[in-house]
Design a protein around this motif. Structure first.
Motif, short mmCIF file in Angstrom:
data_model
loop_
_atom_site.label_atom_id
_atom_site.label_comp_id
_atom_site.label_asym_id
_atom_site.label_seq_id
_atom_site.Cartn_x
_atom_site.Cartn_y
_atom_site.Cartn_z
N ARG A 164 53.12 70.22 30.24
CA ARG A 164 53.46 71.42 31.00
C ARG A 164 52.51 71.59 32.17
O ARG A 164 51.32 71.26 32.10
CB ARG A 164 53.32 72.67 30.10
N LEU A 165 53.03 72.17 33.26
CA LEU A 165 52.18 72.57 34.38
C LEU A 165 51.35 73.77 33.94
O LEU A 165 51.85 74.64 33.22
CB LEU A 165 53.05 72.95 35.59
N VAL B 46 56.20 66.05 33.70
CA VAL B 46 54.98 66.62 34.25
C VAL B 46 53.81 65.67 33.99
O VAL B 46 53.62 65.21 32.86
CB VAL B 46 54.71 68.00 33.60
N TYR C 193 62.09 72.13 42.52
CA TYR C 193 61.88 70.69 42.35
C TYR C 193 63.18 70.05 41.87
O TYR C 193 64.05 70.74 41.33
CB TYR C 193 60.74 70.44 41.36
N ARG D 108 65.76 68.09 39.61
CA ARG D 108 65.95 68.00 38.15
C ARG D 108 66.51 66.65 37.75
O ARG D 108 67.08 65.93 38.58
CB ARG D 108 66.93 69.09 37.66
N ARG E 83 60.11 66.97 45.30
CA ARG E 83 60.30 68.30 45.88
C ARG E 83 61.69 68.42 46.48
O ARG E 83 62.29 67.44 46.89
CB ARG E 83 59.28 68.52 47.01
N PHE F 201 63.57 76.51 34.38
CA PHE F 201 62.54 75.54 34.80
C PHE F 201 61.20 75.91 34.17
O PHE F 201 60.49 75.04 33.65
CB PHE F 201 62.43 75.52 36.34
N ALA G 276 61.90 63.55 35.60
CA ALA G 276 61.82 64.99 35.34
C ALA G 276 60.74 65.21 34.29
O ALA G 276 61.02 65.48 33.12
CB ALA G 276 63.17 65.52 34.87
N GLU H 89 51.27 67.83 38.05
CA GLU H 89 52.24 67.42 39.07
C GLU H 89 53.60 67.18 38.44
O GLU H 89 53.71 66.46 37.44
CB GLU H 89 51.74 66.13 39.73
N TYR H 90 54.61 67.80 39.02
CA TYR H 90 55.97 67.53 38.58
C TYR H 90 56.44 66.25 39.26
O TYR H 90 56.36 66.13 40.49
CB TYR H 90 56.88 68.71 38.94
N VAL I 127 56.65 76.63 42.02
CA VAL I 127 56.83 76.31 40.60
C VAL I 127 57.67 77.38 39.91
O VAL I 127 58.66 77.06 39.24
CB VAL I 127 55.46 76.14 39.91
N TYR J 225 58.99 73.46 31.78
CA TYR J 225 57.90 72.70 32.42
C TYR J 225 56.60 73.47 32.67
O TYR J 225 55.65 72.90 33.19
CB TYR J 225 58.38 72.15 33.78
#
Ligand SMILES: Nc1nc2c(c(=O)[nH]1)N[C@H]1C(S)=C(S)[C@@H](COP(=O)(O)OP(=O)(O)OC[C@H]3O[C@@H](n4cnc5c(=O)[nH]c(N)nc54)[C@H](O)[C@@H]3O)O[C@H]1N2
Ligand SMILES: Nc1nc2c(c(=O)[nH]1)N[C@H]1C(S)=C(S)[C@@H](COP(=O)(O)OP(=O)(O)OC[C@H]3O[C@@H](n4cnc5c(=O)[nH]c(N)nc54)[C@H](O)[C@@H]3O)O[C@H]1N2
Ligand code: SF4
Ligand SMILES: [Mo]
Length: 704
Positions: A551-552, A347, A324, A326, A153, A246, A345, A148-149, A319, A250
């Motif tokens: 990281r996602l 993850v 999302y 910043r 959103r 991005f 900012a 999850e970032y 993503v 991430y």
């Protein structure tokens, strides 16, 4: 007569209303033009809540069942008997023999959920179920598998493009999992967004109220959305239209995703989904151009075949395009009455809770602390020591909500104790040993703290009770409180020890729930039309030092396998050549409202079909039809509708079956939990169900 301002709590939209109160009864309800959230909007079912409260269906006392007869019983006697029974079941069979099912109406009174969960925790059981796992829990699965970032959103109000897939918010006000973008005064909100330049893309096989206002409407064959999203990703990654900065900061796995979707060319998408290759390319470029705006989905995606993979790919689109907030941007507004959640900012890593820890007898692990509702019948019916023997249903109607209706009935009848808290004798209540009659919305005070994560503005509202409650009813929370007290449990709610010796007042509890926010509840209570909190200028903070490497995970191994399965699935069946899809009725809230005289536009839950398909079967509006799937068959009334594409039957859930001589076709006689179940959340397939249709030779005079 007095006209009182309040807000509707029949769905997540929480529209402000003006209610006529005469002789302590709720009369006419209209949208409140001065409400700062909903600006006068209301819907037909919200305006008819008076009929739900005062009508013949309303329960005004707790009921106990003897044989097939329910008779009124003083509520405290019911609570005490239920407490004794649960205590005995736990003593004999352990805590996991008790389960709770949280339905839709569990969520709309602020105090219900915390008290129900506190009681449930005190039992020691791990068998908690809710409608989320027969709804949009693919969103939970996607979040937990991708990670999850935490920055938040991008918002609808400042976006350039939005893609809605498998959702019709102009009718449903779909809140999703907090990502429903059009929920308040929806027609005006969409009109204003388009006027300021928003581009709207809709993916839906039907023409809908929402798609009619889209710049681009992609109409896939039902159930082919995994291919459509993979195709969109292929165009975007293939043309390097993604947000490379991005992704570098991430995201892990972009190259694997690029390789995995490479075979999903626009031509392949056209073959599988019927969406033209050029249209797909236009949609991909339109979305990627943004620069701001997201994809959000609804039940048309989350109930389909391959729903977890499809929702994952939809999230992947957000993503890879970096949609999302910043570091340094103004954070989305959280915490008006509730505790603010600071945005960073950073993850949060994937968290596969279902892979370790508790696993139930059906092999399922926990997702957000819950077991999948698709396994509830197994939990009740499979013999063994921790079989579920007692089920408490809170604000739900699993008899109509769960797939495989006949099996659900068997399971409910197998229980030693079935209790439901419901304002009417629902299909579930008919089988229950006890029914607790709760207050309905305008009989109780409430505030919006539990709904604010769905709000499009930093809004808060408090309402008093407008009319007195009938003598035999209690608030939902009081049931759980008194049950806990009778069982000798101590409860903690919102971090506070609850006084178990002297029952608290609802108003004090509501104040406690709203004490962590940034507005003063007294100011909110004094504003009949709600308040907008002063603008929150907090910014998205940098990641904490130990988060900078997080990281996602955009293409975990199991998603790659699910994607391959989805790409290989033609979905075609010669035995069942048509596709049954979900859709919601404007006038009905799941199973609530079907019996209100004159409310549903079409009584008896018609099956909507393309006029050409009906003509080919020599049928028309009003013709009786039998719809057959691999798992069952139902009778329904056909309704010709040119908005339905050929090959598709659209029908709503929540109606009880014609085979019982009752109201209207029950789609869950056609669905099952024994085939095409998703891993992790055991989500059944409720849309794009293969069926065939034949005429019965009967005819019902059409309504319109
Ligand atoms: N009036 C009303 N409002 C409600 C409810 C209600 O019963 N009545 N229920 C509430 C609840 S519990 C929920 S969960 C939300 C749900 O909210 P939504 O998910 O927005 O529900 P729907 O309005 O049915 O929209 C689903 C759309 O998916 C489309 N669809 C069906 N199959 C497919 C498919 O295979 N692919 C694609 N791309 N689309 C498909 C349908 O045509 C339909 O337009 O609504 C809430 N709001
Ligand atoms: N085939 C198929 N099946 C589906 C779906 C589908 O699209 N297709 N949709 C699924 C979805 S998204 C959902 S959310 C579920 C819905 O599943 P449920 O939430 O189980 O069903 P509802 O009909 O919303 O049940 C709400 C009950 O709460 C009662 N109620 C009303 N007011 C109050 C109150 O103040 N307090 C209490 N305690 N009760 C109250 C109502 O009378 C009603 O019986 O169905 C799911 N099943
Ligand atoms: S949309 Fe309708 S049901 Fe939902 S809160 Fe508004 S008036 Fe009530
Ligand atoms: Mo739902």
């Amino acid at each position: 007569m007095a006209v009182e301002a309040s807000y509707c709590r029949l769905c997540q939209a929480s529209c402000g209303v003006m209610v006529d109160v005469t002789d302590n009864r709720v009369g006419t309800i209209l949208g409140d033009p001065d409400n700062l959230l909903s600006e006068g909007y209301s819907c037909p079912k919200g305006r008819r809540v008076g009929d739900l409260m005062n009508g013949p269906e309303r329960l005004t006392a707790a009921m106990r069942r003897l044989g097939s007869q329910h008779t009124p019983i003083p509520v405290d006697e019911a609570v005490s008997e239920i407490g004794d029974k649960i205590t005995r079941i736990i003593a004999d069979h352990g805590p996991d023999s008790v389960a709770m099912f949280m339905g839709t109406q569990h969520h709309f009174a602020t105090l219900t959920d915390p008290f129900a969960r506190a009681w449930f925790k005190a039992t020691g059981s791990r068998k908690l179920f809710s409608t989320m796992t027969i709804d949009q829990s693919a969103k939970w699965v996607a979040t937990k598998r991708i990670g999850e970032y935490l920055g938040g959103r991008q918002s609808f109000s400042s976006s350039d493009v939005w893609l809605l897939a498998g959702t019709n918010p102009l009718v449903s006000l779909n809140g999703g999992n907090g990502d429903g973008p059009i929920m308040h005064n929806p027609y005006a909100a969409l009109r204003a967004a388009r006027r300021r330049g928003l581009t709207l893309i809709v993916i839906d096989p039907r023409k809908t109220e929402t798609s009619n206002r889209a710049d681009l409407h992609l109409r896939p064959r039902p159930g082919t959305d995994a291919v459509v999203f993979a195709g969109l990703l292929n165009v975007i990654l293939g043309e390097d239209l993604h947000d490379q900065a991005f992704c570098a900061s991430y995201v892990d796995g972009i190259e694997q995703l690029r390789t995995a979707v490479a075979p999903v060319t626009p031509d392949f998408v056209e073959t599988v989904s019927g969406i033209g290759r050029d249209e797909l390319i236009v949609a991909a470029r339109m979305f990627a151009a943004g620069p701001r705006g997201m994809v959000s989905t609804g039940t048309g995606i989350c109930m389909g075949p391959h729903s977890n993979a499809t929702e994952h790919l939809a999230t992947a689109l957000n993503v890879v395009c970096g949609r999302y907030l910043r570091e340094g941007e103004v954070a989305g507004s959280t915490g008006v009455l509730g505790r603010p959640v600071p945005a960073r900012a950073a993850v949060a890593l994937p968290d596969r809770t279902w892979e370790s820890g508790y696993h139930s007898r059906s092999g399922a692990g926990l997702l957000y602390g819950q077991l999948p509702s698709g396994t509830l019948c197994d939990e009740i019916l499979t013999p063994g020591p921790d079989r579920v023997r007692a089920l408490i249903v809170s604000g739900g109607n699993p008899m109509l909500a769960l797939p495989d209706h006949a099996r659900v009935r068997t399971a409910m009848q197998q229980l030693d104790l079935l209790v439901t808290i419901d304002s009417r004798l629902s299909e579930t209540a008919e089988l229950a040993h006890y029914v607790i009659a709760p207050t309905m919305m305008y009989e109780r005070a409430d505030n919006s703290v539990s709904m604010e994560r769905f709000f499009s503005k930093p809004f808060a509202m408090q309402t008093k009770a407008l009319v007195p409650a009938p003598g035999g009813v209690i608030e939902d929370w009081q049931f759980f409180y008194r049950l806990a007290r009778d069982q000798g449990y101590e409860l903690r709610v919102a971090g506070n020890q609850v006084n178990m010796h002297s029952e608290p007042r609802s108003e004090d509890l509501l104040a406690m729930m709203a004490s962590k926010g940034r507005v003063d509840l007294a100011d909110v209570a004094a504003s009949a039309h709600g308040v907008i909190a002063p603008s929150d200028v907090s910014l998205v903070a940098p990641a904490l030092p130990d988060e900078t490497d997080n990281r996602l995970d955009i293409l975990p191994h199991d998603v790659a396998l699910e994607l391959n399965t989805a790409l290989a699935d033609s979905g075609h069946s010669t035995e069942f050549p048509m596709s049954l899809i979900v859709q919601r009725m404007r006038e009905v809230m799941n199973s609530l409202g079907t019996a209100v005289a004159g409310l549903p536009k079409y009584p008896r839950n018609p099956a909507q079909m393309n006029p050409g398909d009906l003509a080919a079967l020599d049928l028309h509006t009003g013709s009786g039809i039998t719809i057959t799937s691999a798992h069952g068959s139902i009778d329904a009334v056909a309704q010709a509708d040119p908005s339905i594409p050929p090959g598709v039957v659209a029908i709503s859930h929540g109606w009880s079956g014609t085979r019982d001589g009752a109201l209207g076709a029950n789609v869950n006689e056609l669905t099952t939990t024994s085939a095409q179940i998703q891993t992790i959340n055991s989500m059944p397939m409720l849309t794009s169900v293969p069926v065939r249709v034949s005429g019965t030779g009967q005819f019902t005079e059409p309504v319109d």
